[in-house]
Scaffold this active site. Structure first.
Site, PDB file in Angstrom:
ATOM      1  N   TYR A  14       0.799  -1.229   0.000  1.00 36.85           N
ATOM      2  CA  TYR A  14       0.000   0.000   0.000  1.00 36.85           C
ATOM      3  C   TYR A  14       0.828   1.275   0.000  1.00 36.85           C
ATOM      4  CZ  TYR A  14      -3.662  -3.330   1.057  1.00 36.85           C
ATOM      5  OH  TYR A  14      -4.522  -4.397   0.991  1.00 36.85           O
ATOM      6  N   HIS A  19      -4.764   6.155  -0.317  1.00 37.03           N
ATOM      7  CA  HIS A  19      -5.257   5.932   1.042  1.00 37.03           C
ATOM      8  C   HIS A  19      -4.169   6.128   2.102  1.00 37.03           C
ATOM      9  CE1 HIS A  19      -9.201   5.149   2.390  1.00 37.03           C
ATOM     10  NE2 HIS A  19      -9.204   3.847   2.438  1.00 37.03           N
ATOM     11  N   TYR A  64      -5.006  -1.625   9.519  1.00 34.79           N
ATOM     12  CA  TYR A  64      -5.675  -1.383   8.249  1.00 34.79           C
ATOM     13  C   TYR A  64      -6.693  -0.278   8.457  1.00 34.79           C
ATOM     14  CZ  TYR A  64      -3.229  -5.217   6.097  1.00 34.79           C
ATOM     15  OH  TYR A  64      -2.229  -6.032   5.618  1.00 34.79           O
ATOM     16  N   ASN A  66      -9.804   0.559   7.808  1.00 39.07           N
ATOM     17  CA  ASN A  66     -11.172   0.460   8.319  1.00 39.07           C
ATOM     18  C   ASN A  66     -11.263   0.146   9.808  1.00 39.07           C
ATOM     19  OD1 ASN A  66     -11.738   0.926   5.660  1.00 39.07           O
ATOM     20  ND2 ASN A  66     -12.750  -1.020   5.283  1.00 39.07           N
ATOM     21  N   ASN A 113     -14.157   5.435   5.817  1.00 40.31           N
ATOM     22  CA  ASN A 113     -14.310   4.322   6.762  1.00 40.31           C
ATOM     23  C   ASN A 113     -13.335   4.362   7.929  1.00 40.31           C
ATOM     24  OD1 ASN A 113     -16.535   3.202   5.467  1.00 40.31           O
ATOM     25  ND2 ASN A 113     -15.255   1.965   4.102  1.00 40.31           N
TER      26      ASN A 113
END
Length: 192
Positions: A14, A19, A64, A66, A113
């Site tokens: 990532y 994000h 993560y 969320n 989120n």
């Protein structure tokens, strides 16, 4: 003491994605103030130091996106932080152009989120935020694919400027200059 938490997703998969804008700002703060964000506690990588005369904990939750609230709640409880005035969360925002930033003192999750999970764990939505624009999702593209995608070369240049502005905004917030920081960074620029 302040907790400055940048949101993102762990692992190399990532790195550099939209994000992970929050992680990028934490890395920029850590580099500028020589704070090693390498201690694993409270389901986050954290580092302690001083910024603008304030003791800070820089945090990159490893839960993560969320589930960011799990790590933030653990940090807030352990360090007995007043979330209204001493928690600053930095994260990506698809409603802002790449590199544009917005400072908020409270608000809803706005469909994010990670923020939704933080609000759920804290039990309120009154905490300081710096939103870093990553650009709007193209029509018909899946939102998850978009936010987990990488920036174009042109966008990356704008993002580097945005990360630098977010560092300045964080410094101003820590110095008690939130109103002037909001006046400077929250206004629309002519080319936006």
């Amino acid at each position: 003491m302040f907790i400055i938490a940048g949101l993102g997703n762990p692992t190399r998969d990532y790195e550099g994605t939209r994000h992970n804008a929050g992680f990028e700002v934490i890395d920029a703060l850590a580099e500028k103030y020589n704070i090693a964000v390498d201690t694993k506690k409270h389901r986050a990588y954290i580092g302690k130091g001083m910024i603008a005369g304030q003791k800070v904990i820089l945090a990159k939750p490893q839960t993560y996106m969320n589930l960011s609230g799990e790590s933030i709640k653990s940090l807030v409880d352990y360090y007995k932080i007043d979330t209204v005035s001493n928690l600053l969360v930095i994260y990506d925002d698809i409603s802002l152009n790449p590199g544009q930033i917005r400072i908020r003192e409270k608000g809803s999750a706005g469909g994010h989120n990670g923020i939704k999970n933080i609000i759920a764990h804290l039990g309120n939505q009154v905490f300081l935020r710096i939103k870093v624009g990553v650009g709007q999702k193209p029509p018909k593209q899946d939102l998850a694919d978009y936010v987990l995608g990488h920036f174009t070369k042109n966008e990356e240049e704008k993002m580097q400027e945005g990360y630098a502005h977010a560092v300045i905004a964080a410094e101003r917030i820590l110095s008690g200059e939130i109103t002037s920081a909001m006046n400077e960074f929250n206004r629309k620029k002519k080319d936006e």
